[in-house]
Design an enzyme around this catalytic site. Structure first.
Site, PDB file in Angstrom:
ATOM      1  N   ASP A  91       0.856  -1.190   0.000  1.00 15.34           N
ATOM      2  CA  ASP A  91       0.000   0.000   0.000  1.00 15.34           C
ATOM      3  C   ASP A  91       0.889   1.236   0.000  1.00 15.34           C
ATOM      4  OD1 ASP A  91      -2.072   1.999   0.746  1.00 15.34           O
ATOM      5  OD2 ASP A  91      -3.251   0.249   1.303  1.00 15.34           O
TER       6      ASP A  91
ATOM      7  N   ASN B 191      -4.695   5.717 -12.244  1.00 15.76           N
ATOM      8  CA  ASN B 191      -4.260   4.911 -11.106  1.00 15.76           C
ATOM      9  C   ASN B 191      -4.872   3.514 -11.155  1.00 15.76           C
ATOM     10  OD1 ASN B 191      -3.215   4.619  -8.182  1.00 15.76           O
ATOM     11  ND2 ASN B 191      -5.388   4.133  -8.019  1.00 15.76           N
TER      12      ASN B 191
ATOM     13  N   THR C  77     -17.001  -3.978  -8.831  1.00  9.32           N
ATOM     14  CA  THR C  77     -18.125  -3.308  -8.192  1.00  9.32           C
ATOM     15  C   THR C  77     -19.416  -3.612  -8.941  1.00  9.32           C
ATOM     16  OG1 THR C  77     -19.114  -1.148  -7.716  1.00  9.32           O
ATOM     17  CG2 THR C  77     -17.528  -1.218  -9.498  1.00  9.32           C
TER      18      THR C  77
ATOM     19  N   SER D  32     -20.008   6.613 -13.123  1.00  6.57           N
ATOM     20  CA  SER D  32     -19.029   7.640 -12.758  1.00  6.57           C
ATOM     21  C   SER D  32     -17.694   7.265 -13.389  1.00  6.57           C
ATOM     22  CB  SER D  32     -18.875   7.734 -11.234  1.00  6.57           C
ATOM     23  OG  SER D  32     -18.185   6.599 -10.731  1.00  6.57           O
TER      24      SER D  32
ATOM     25  N   HIS E 122     -16.474   4.167 -11.593  1.00  5.48           N
ATOM     26  CA  HIS E 122     -17.083   2.920 -12.054  1.00  5.48           C
ATOM     27  C   HIS E 122     -16.579   2.540 -13.447  1.00  5.48           C
ATOM     28  CE1 HIS E 122     -20.116   4.103  -8.918  1.00  5.48           C
ATOM     29  NE2 HIS E 122     -19.979   2.817  -8.649  1.00  5.48           N
TER      30      HIS E 122
ATOM     31  N   LYS F  33     -13.395   0.632 -13.301  1.00  7.80           N
ATOM     32  CA  LYS F  33     -13.605  -0.773 -12.984  1.00  7.80           C
ATOM     33  C   LYS F  33     -14.024  -1.568 -14.223  1.00  7.80           C
ATOM     34  CE  LYS F  33     -13.104  -0.891  -8.399  1.00  7.80           C
ATOM     35  NZ  LYS F  33     -12.162  -1.775  -7.687  1.00  7.80           N
TER      36      LYS F  33
ATOM     37  N   ARG G  96     -23.635   6.994   6.408  1.00  5.83           N
ATOM     38  CA  ARG G  96     -24.059   8.387   6.593  1.00  5.83           C
ATOM     39  C   ARG G  96     -25.353   8.466   7.396  1.00  5.83           C
ATOM     40  NH1 ARG G  96     -25.852  10.742   2.683  1.00  5.83           N
ATOM     41  NH2 ARG G  96     -25.795   9.200   1.006  1.00  5.83           N
TER      42      ARG G  96
ATOM     43  N   THR H 117     -30.513  12.275   5.163  1.00  3.43           N
ATOM     44  CA  THR H 117     -30.635  12.911   3.854  1.00  3.43           C
ATOM     45  C   THR H 117     -30.670  11.871   2.745  1.00  3.43           C
ATOM     46  OG1 THR H 117     -28.217  13.195   3.856  1.00  3.43           O
ATOM     47  CG2 THR H 117     -29.548  15.061   4.584  1.00  3.43           C
TER      48      THR H 117
ATOM     49  N   VAL I 141     -26.018  11.575 -11.260  1.00  2.00           N
ATOM     50  CA  VAL I 141     -26.854  11.350 -12.441  1.00  2.00           C
ATOM     51  C   VAL I 141     -27.179   9.861 -12.458  1.00  2.00           C
ATOM     52  CG1 VAL I 141     -26.986  11.459 -14.957  1.00  2.00           C
ATOM     53  CG2 VAL I 141     -25.774  13.244 -13.698  1.00  2.00           C
ATOM     54  N   GLU I 142     -28.386   9.512 -12.021  1.00  5.50           N
ATOM     55  CA  GLU I 142     -28.777   8.118 -11.887  1.00  5.50           C
ATOM     56  C   GLU I 142     -30.289   8.006 -11.862  1.00  5.50           C
ATOM     57  OE1 GLU I 142     -27.260   6.774  -8.118  1.00  5.50           O
ATOM     58  OE2 GLU I 142     -28.447   8.199  -6.968  1.00  5.50           O
TER      59      GLU I 142
END
Length: 479
Positions: free
Chosen positions: A112, A199, A225, A260, A263, A266, A322, A334, A408-409
């Site tokens: 790491d 990366n 994912t 995104s 994503h 991936k 959250r 929220t 945006v989904e």
């Protein structure tokens, strides 16, 4: 968690002011020196010790003995010295996995560059839990378990460093967590979108080349994912879809609709791994993971210095994390938009078992198999309602509010994802029942004096990702 690159290649720069270890650094470097003396506050340490026995639990203690009971998986040393390199082993999933495998007799190496910690410094974030430096963590694990974890501090995208570390350890399996893993982070600005893709994609390519060149029989276990799939209006299969078109039938990689730049990185990984499996006969398991929750595993709760991180902010915090923190501190829960966004979830204890199952049951040479790694499906609104309901008996009067969705989904959609393969191989899921939410709420209440209210709100708008730097306002959104 991440293994972001200090070297980024011609024309690509890592996000300033990210400072990473010098190429080839071993166990030291900028972040190692800077964080090496991080200590757990005495108050937090006392609280941790009150919540569990000072030493290892009985289950882990038995797992660390040679003559262990054979009636439970966690109580057997079934690793038998199998050498596993965990890239990104200082992160949330990586740390828990490293301890889980080490306790069960696997020979573990963490690699790491500690940039996940640097992201916190850079953006002004802070984990709810007081985590120690990776050096102190590894040292303490050796003291309480008598098991040694080898530590390599350096950059996966630096081929000279990584190839040297890989050859020296010569792993039987590589578990690849070492990527920038936040969708909001990848959408902060152009620089971080480029950084995330470079990366993640280049790091994975380096892993593939290392296996090909130095250890062709090494099994790659790569964390993907569920976000690769998006929200199609058909059932989501485990990696592949059999289709008939114009009278002909074939089995093809399931179509991807990433949401995104993270994503999408991936998705690129999956294509590169599939190509390497086909061209170089590499054995690979791609684990498309859902949203992970929980802090406690037997090993991470064995000592205060081993505790895992808990992210609740708008950049790295998941919806469940959250909501739990919001309820604990009296902040409205929220919900983004309508709240119909449905996703797969799994307990961190199941994450570490899934990794062990994949290692113990490797893919065939030339195969890239895909497992959908989650155990249950919930909508965002379902999670909010559950936290509200279970917080009430604890004196938490949580209010649920809807706020404009920064992403945006689709906010209401069909979602039915298959996830049978890991259970067929022996996974026994921990389900998100009342007791799990209760324990999370209790955990958040215990550490609520560490909560920074300004970090709770969403701060990254998918529609406004700028070309100029967004660092200064990324983590904290003004009213």
């Amino acid at each position: 968690m991440s293994s972001a690159g200090a070297k980024t290649g011609p024309g690509v720069k890592a996000p300033a002011p990210l400072k990473l270890p010098l190429a080839g650094a071993r166990g030291t470097g900028f972040l190692g020196a800077r964080l090496g003396n991080l200590a757990v506050p005495k108050k937090a340490e006392a609280v941790c010790r009150a919540s569990h026995d000072r030493g290892l639990s009985a289950t882990v203690q038995s797992a660390l003995t040679t003559e262990a009971p054979s009636n439970t998986v966690s109580a057997t040393r079934d690793g038998k010295g199998t050498k596993v390199m965990i890239i990104g082993g200082d992160g949330y999933c990586g740390w828990a996995t490293a301890l889980h495998l080490s306790a069960r007799g696997y020979s573990v190496c963490i690699l790491d560059n500690l940039c996940r910690r640097e992201f916190d410094m850079q953006l002004g974030l802070e984990t709810l839990t007081p985590i120690a430096s990776v050096h102190d963590r590894v040292k303490r694990w050796g003291e309480v378990s008598a098991q040694n974890i080898h530590l390599e501090i350096g950059d996966l995208c630096d081929w000279d460093f990584f190839s040297d570390a890989f050859r020296n350890f010569a792993p039987d399996a590589v578990v690849h967590f070492g990527e920038q893993r936040s969708a909001p982070y990848s959408m902060i600005d152009r620089q971080r979108a480029v950084f995330t893709q470079h990366n993640n994609v280049i790091g994975t390519i380096n892993v593939l080349f290392a296996i090909k060149e130095f250890k062709p029989d090494c099994h790659l276990v790569k964390l993907g994912t569920m976000g690769e799939y998006g929200t199609p209006n058909i059932d989501i299969e485990e990696g592949y879809l059999t289709v008939t078109h114009n009278g002909r039938t074939d089995t093809l990689p399931y179509p991807k609709q990433a949401g995104s730049f993270y994503h999408l990185s991936k998705v690129h990984d999956s294509h590169n791994i599939l190509f390497a499996a086909r061209a170089w006969k590499i054995a690979a398991t791609d684990l498309n993971q859902g949203i992970v929750y929980g802090v406690r595993t037997e090993e991470t709760m064995a000592d205060p210095l081993l505790i895992n991180r808990y992210d609740y902010d708008g950049i790295f915090g998941t919806a469940l994390n959250r909501f739990v923190v919001q309820a604990a501190v009296g902040h409205p829960i929220t919900v983004y938009g309508k709240g119909g966004q449905t996703r797969g979830f799994l307990d961190i204890r199941d994450t570490v078992r899934c990794i062990q199952i994949a290692i113990d049951n490797p893919a065939a040479k030339g195969e890239m198999r895909v497992f959908n790694q989650f155990t249950e499906q919930f909508s965002v609104r379902d999670i909010a309602d559950l936290v509200k309901r279970l917080g009430a008996p604890m004196g938490l009067n949580a209010e649920i509010i809807q706020i404009p969705n920064p992403r945006v989904e689709a906010e209401e959609h069909y979602y039915n994802a298959k996830h049978a393969k890991l259970e067929e191989l022996g996974l026994q899921p921990h389900l998100l029942g009342d007791s799990m939410i209760d324990s999370l709420l209790e955990f958040a209440i215990r550490y609520k004096d560490r909560v920074r209210m300004e970090l709770i709100k969403p701060a990254v708008d998918w529609r406004k990702t700028p070309v100029t730097s967004g660092t200064a306002k990324a983590a904290v959104k003004a009213d």
